[in-house]
Design a protein around this motif. Structure first.
Motif, mmCIF file in Angstrom:
data_model
loop_
_atom_site.group_PDB
_atom_site.id
_atom_site.type_symbol
_atom_site.label_atom_id
_atom_site.label_comp_id
_atom_site.label_asym_id
_atom_site.label_seq_id
_atom_site.Cartn_x
_atom_site.Cartn_y
_atom_site.Cartn_z
ATOM 1 N N GLU A 199 46.604 36.455 -22.202
ATOM 2 C CA GLU A 199 47.157 37.808 -22.144
ATOM 3 C C GLU A 199 46.114 38.828 -22.581
ATOM 4 O O GLU A 199 45.579 38.734 -23.692
ATOM 5 N N PRO A 200 45.790 39.802 -21.719
ATOM 6 C CA PRO A 200 44.847 40.844 -22.140
ATOM 7 C C PRO A 200 45.408 41.617 -23.333
ATOM 8 O O PRO A 200 46.606 41.888 -23.409
ATOM 9 N N SER A 201 44.533 41.934 -24.282
ATOM 10 C CA SER A 201 44.948 42.709 -25.446
ATOM 11 C C SER A 201 43.903 43.776 -25.734
ATOM 12 O O SER A 201 42.837 43.805 -25.118
ATOM 13 N N ALA A 202 44.201 44.637 -26.679
ATOM 14 C CA ALA A 202 43.274 45.716 -27.020
ATOM 15 C C ALA A 202 41.961 45.166 -27.562
ATOM 16 O O ALA A 202 40.907 45.797 -27.430
ATOM 17 N N ASP A 203 42.007 43.955 -28.148
ATOM 18 C CA ASP A 203 40.813 43.357 -28.738
ATOM 19 C C ASP A 203 40.149 42.320 -27.836
ATOM 20 O O ASP A 203 39.219 41.640 -28.263
ATOM 21 N N GLY A 204 40.639 42.180 -26.631
ATOM 22 C CA GLY A 204 40.073 41.194 -25.714
ATOM 23 C C GLY A 204 41.160 40.389 -25.044
ATOM 24 O O GLY A 204 41.823 40.855 -24.123
ATOM 25 N N TRP A 205 41.382 39.159 -25.542
ATOM 26 C CA TRP A 205 42.390 38.277 -24.967
ATOM 27 C C TRP A 205 43.203 37.617 -26.069
ATOM 28 O O TRP A 205 42.668 37.251 -27.110
ATOM 29 N N LEU A 206 44.496 37.468 -25.832
ATOM 30 C CA LEU A 206 45.368 36.676 -26.691
ATOM 31 C C LEU A 206 45.589 35.344 -25.986
ATOM 32 O O LEU A 206 46.143 35.304 -24.886
ATOM 33 N N VAL A 207 45.132 34.253 -26.608
ATOM 34 C CA VAL A 207 45.228 32.920 -26.025
ATOM 35 C C VAL A 207 46.291 32.138 -26.792
ATOM 36 O O VAL A 207 46.195 31.979 -28.011
ATOM 37 N N THR A 208 47.312 31.650 -26.087
ATOM 38 C CA THR A 208 48.409 30.920 -26.712
ATOM 39 C C THR A 208 48.589 29.592 -26.001
ATOM 40 O O THR A 208 48.796 29.566 -24.787
ATOM 41 N N ASP A 209 48.483 28.476 -26.754
ATOM 42 C CA ASP A 209 48.654 27.190 -26.079
ATOM 43 C C ASP A 209 50.130 26.979 -25.746
ATOM 44 O O ASP A 209 51.025 27.601 -26.321
ATOM 45 N N CYS A 210 50.371 26.090 -24.798
ATOM 46 C CA CYS A 210 51.717 25.950 -24.239
ATOM 47 C C CYS A 210 52.732 25.459 -25.255
ATOM 48 O O CYS A 210 53.932 25.749 -25.131
ATOM 49 N N LEU A 211 52.292 24.726 -26.254
ATOM 50 C CA LEU A 211 53.210 24.289 -27.303
ATOM 51 C C LEU A 211 53.774 25.491 -28.046
ATOM 52 O O LEU A 211 54.977 25.555 -28.341
ATOM 53 N N ILE A 212 52.925 26.473 -28.349
ATOM 54 C CA ILE A 212 53.376 27.692 -29.027
ATOM 55 C C ILE A 212 54.223 28.535 -28.077
ATOM 56 O O ILE A 212 55.238 29.123 -28.476
ATOM 57 N N VAL A 213 53.812 28.605 -26.829
ATOM 58 C CA VAL A 213 54.574 29.373 -25.837
ATOM 59 C C VAL A 213 56.026 28.918 -25.809
ATOM 60 O O VAL A 213 56.958 29.729 -25.853
ATOM 61 N N SER A 214 56.237 27.602 -25.743
ATOM 62 C CA SER A 214 57.603 27.088 -25.664
ATOM 63 C C SER A 214 58.384 27.379 -26.933
ATOM 64 O O SER A 214 59.587 27.639 -26.885
ATOM 65 N N SER A 215 57.716 27.366 -28.092
ATOM 66 C CA SER A 215 58.411 27.649 -29.348
ATOM 67 C C SER A 215 58.824 29.108 -29.454
ATOM 68 O O SER A 215 59.725 29.443 -30.218
ATOM 69 N N GLN A 216 58.164 29.983 -28.683
ATOM 70 C CA GLN A 216 58.475 31.413 -28.710
ATOM 71 C C GLN A 216 59.408 31.817 -27.574
ATOM 72 O O GLN A 216 59.629 33.002 -27.340
ATOM 73 N N GLY A 217 59.942 30.851 -26.862
ATOM 74 C CA GLY A 217 60.907 31.144 -25.812
ATOM 75 C C GLY A 217 60.318 31.293 -24.432
ATOM 76 O O GLY A 217 61.044 31.598 -23.482
ATOM 77 N N GLY A 218 59.006 31.089 -24.291
ATOM 78 C CA GLY A 218 58.390 31.160 -22.974
ATOM 79 C C GLY A 218 58.415 29.807 -22.295
ATOM 80 O O GLY A 218 58.963 28.827 -22.814
ATOM 81 N N GLU A 219 57.811 29.755 -21.124
ATOM 82 C CA GLU A 219 57.814 28.511 -20.359
ATOM 83 C C GLU A 219 56.468 28.307 -19.682
ATOM 84 O O GLU A 219 56.000 29.170 -18.939
ATOM 85 N N CYS A 220 55.866 27.166 -19.957
ATOM 86 C CA CYS A 220 54.676 26.743 -19.214
ATOM 87 C C CYS A 220 55.136 25.822 -18.094
ATOM 88 O O CYS A 220 55.651 24.734 -18.362
ATOM 89 N N ARG A 221 54.946 26.246 -16.886
ATOM 90 C CA ARG A 221 55.398 25.451 -15.744
ATOM 91 C C ARG A 221 54.334 24.483 -15.246
ATOM 92 O O ARG A 221 54.642 23.578 -14.479
ATOM 93 N N LEU A 222 53.100 24.682 -15.674
ATOM 94 C CA LEU A 222 52.005 23.866 -15.163
ATOM 95 C C LEU A 222 51.604 22.754 -16.117
ATOM 96 O O LEU A 222 50.749 21.939 -15.784
ATOM 97 N N THR A 223 52.202 22.732 -17.306
ATOM 98 C CA THR A 223 51.880 21.724 -18.318
ATOM 99 C C THR A 223 53.172 21.084 -18.790
ATOM 100 O O THR A 223 54.091 21.785 -19.216
ATOM 101 N N SER A 224 53.257 19.762 -18.731
ATOM 102 C CA SER A 224 54.490 19.051 -19.087
ATOM 103 C C SER A 224 54.581 18.840 -20.593
ATOM 104 O O SER A 224 53.611 19.008 -21.335
ATOM 105 N N ARG A 225 55.764 18.440 -21.050
ATOM 106 C CA ARG A 225 55.943 18.121 -22.472
ATOM 107 C C ARG A 225 55.052 16.948 -22.878
ATOM 108 O O ARG A 225 54.512 16.922 -23.987
ATOM 109 N N ARG A 226 54.921 15.980 -21.991
ATOM 110 C CA ARG A 226 54.047 14.849 -22.287
ATOM 111 C C ARG A 226 52.617 15.325 -22.501
ATOM 112 O O ARG A 226 51.932 14.884 -23.437
#
Length: 267
Positions: free
Chosen positions: A163-190
């Motif tokens: 995600e672009p941010s004022a300081d450059g980029w915000l990088v969030t791994d898919c494990l954190i994404v799912s914990s925050q209510g988002g969804e990674c469709r390209l990476t499985s739980r396994r």
């Protein structure tokens, strides 16, 4: 919250609020010219600038005019994904990655530089400082500043939201994404479990066969994860930024962290 992000595949970058309407007929133009055309490239750069898009045009083609008489260009950019740009009376630019995701057929981007979407996602990942060989990518949404959020998956188990941010980029791994209510469709739980297990190499949890992992939250002391290791009781692993393993906390002592462990043992 990221779960509330709008679907972004129709997002239009515009120099005026009036241009935020749905772009019609951008694929139904009169006959345009493909191939390098210095005159078209120069005109396309002017259209890109007036649309408010950050793009140094390396190639541009005239695609024709639509039923409303607006001129359409397709541009390839030196340091950004390409765009279809519509000029006059308002200027609008549509990201080629969004067009590809919509699958608009004849309206798709045609320049060779814009056809390989994986290459663009790899370039975005490199700009964000993610060290991985990109397997594929998609548009995950838009943030409140109307910037795209990109999802990538890597050769190997890792996946991220970028995600672009004022300081450059915000990088969030898919494990954190799912914990925050988002969804990674390209990476499985396994794959999330495999990626997390690789972070345990050389730690006191190196022998853990990770059967489940849950992000519990992040605080001033680092990031916390509930980890299931097969027949062993679940534990909490704490990592200092940037992802350096620090300690194992028994679930019995972790009641104040992220609501505590959800399981005290694995069935």
């Amino acid at each position: 919250m990221r779960a509330e992000l709008l679907l972004c595949v129709g997002l239009i970058v515009s120099a005026s609020p009036a241009a935020a309407q749905e772009v019609r007929d951008y694929g139904t133009t009169t006959r345009g010219r493909l191939g390098r055309d210095p005159i078209a490239t120069s005109a396309a750069q002017e259209a890109v600038d007036r649309a408010g898009v950050s793009c140094r045009v390396t190639n541009g083609v005239l695609r024709g005019r639509d039923a409303d008489g607006a001129t359409h260009y397709e541009v390839a950019c030196a340091d950004a994904p390409g765009y279809v740009v519509i000029s006059g009376p308002t200027y609008r630019a549509i990201n080629c990655l969004a067009i590809a995701e919509r699958g608009r057929g004849s309206g798709s981007c045609r320049l060779r530089e814009n056809a390989d979407t994986r290459r663009h996602y790899a370039r975005i990942a490199a700009s964000a400082g993610v060290d991985c060989v990109v397997r594929e990518g998609r548009l995950a949404g838009v943030n409140p500043r109307q910037n795209f959020i990109y999802e990538i998956s890597c050769v190997g188990p890792s996946g991220y939201w970028l995600e672009p941010s004022a300081d450059g980029w915000l990088v969030t791994d898919c494990l954190i994404v799912s914990s925050q209510g988002g969804e990674c469709r390209l990476t499985s739980r396994r794959e999330n479990r495999e990626a997390f297990q690789s972070r345990l190499t050389g730690t006191e949890l190196a022998g853990c066969n990770v059967t489940e992992v849950r992000a519990m939250g992040r605080g001033s002391n680092g990031s916390y994860f509930e980890v299931g290791c097969g027949s062993r009781e679940n534990v909490v692993a704490r990592f200092d930024p940037p992802d350096v393993f620090r300690e194992v906390i028994p679930c019995a002592e972790a009641g104040s962290i992220g609501g505590g462990c959800r399981r005290t043992s694995t069935p």
